[in-house]
Design a protein around this motif. Structure first.
Motif, short mmCIF file in Angstrom:
data_model
loop_
_atom_site.label_atom_id
_atom_site.label_comp_id
_atom_site.label_asym_id
_atom_site.label_seq_id
_atom_site.Cartn_x
_atom_site.Cartn_y
_atom_site.Cartn_z
N VAL A 36 -9.04 10.16 -4.51
CA VAL A 36 -8.16 10.97 -5.36
C VAL A 36 -8.13 10.40 -6.77
O VAL A 36 -8.41 9.23 -6.98
N THR A 37 -7.77 11.24 -7.71
CA THR A 37 -7.65 10.82 -9.09
C THR A 37 -6.24 10.28 -9.31
O THR A 37 -5.26 10.86 -8.83
N TYR A 38 -6.14 9.19 -10.03
CA TYR A 38 -4.85 8.55 -10.32
C TYR A 38 -3.88 9.57 -10.90
O TYR A 38 -4.24 10.36 -11.77
N GLY A 39 -2.64 9.57 -10.40
CA GLY A 39 -1.61 10.46 -10.92
C GLY A 39 -1.46 11.75 -10.14
O GLY A 39 -0.51 12.49 -10.36
N MET A 40 -2.40 12.04 -9.24
CA MET A 40 -2.31 13.28 -8.46
C MET A 40 -1.34 13.09 -7.30
O MET A 40 -1.15 12.00 -6.80
N ASN A 41 -0.75 14.18 -6.85
CA ASN A 41 0.19 14.17 -5.74
C ASN A 41 -0.61 14.14 -4.43
O ASN A 41 -1.13 15.15 -3.99
N ILE A 42 -0.69 12.97 -3.81
CA ILE A 42 -1.51 12.78 -2.62
C ILE A 42 -1.00 13.64 -1.46
O ILE A 42 -1.80 14.25 -0.74
N ILE A 45 -2.12 17.23 -2.02
CA ILE A 45 -3.56 17.36 -1.82
C ILE A 45 -3.88 17.35 -0.32
O ILE A 45 -4.63 18.20 0.17
N SER A 48 -2.80 20.60 1.36
CA SER A 48 -3.70 21.70 0.98
C SER A 48 -5.02 21.61 1.74
O SER A 48 -5.52 22.60 2.28
N ILE A 75 -8.50 5.36 -5.07
CA ILE A 75 -7.99 6.10 -6.21
C ILE A 75 -8.88 5.80 -7.41
O ILE A 75 -9.17 4.64 -7.70
N GLU A 77 -9.76 6.54 -11.61
CA GLU A 77 -9.05 6.88 -12.85
C GLU A 77 -9.69 8.02 -13.57
O GLU A 77 -10.83 8.31 -13.44
#
Length: 77
Positions: A36-42, A45, A48, A75, A77
């Motif tokens: 996942v990309t840093y800052g995304m709501n795991i 995600i 979904s 994770i 960046e």
């Protein structure tokens, strides 16, 4: 047939794509490894992905998805 489709998805070892399928032609568990990309709501995600995988597998194969496990491997960046 369902058996042919299941054989394409089922492997004893995880695939290079980070997908593992366990079960039989009636019911399966799908395990996915993602980055996942840093800052995304795991949680969002994972929820979904879970819903989409269940829907697509069940609609296209007729095989019931018992559970989808989403594992975050890292994770970026």
């Amino acid at each position: 047939s369902r058996q042919k489709i299941f054989k394409k998805f089922s492997k004893n070892d995880p695939l290079d794509t980070g997908i593992k399928v366990i079960g039989n032609a009636d019911s399966i568990v799908v395990e996915l490894h993602i980055m996942v990309t840093y800052g995304m709501n795991i949680n969002a995600i994972a929820a979904s992905i879970t819903e989409k995988v269940k829907y697509i597998v069940e609609e296209t194969t007729g095989i019931k998805v018992k559970k989808v496990v989403v594992k975050v491997d890292g994770i970026k960046e």
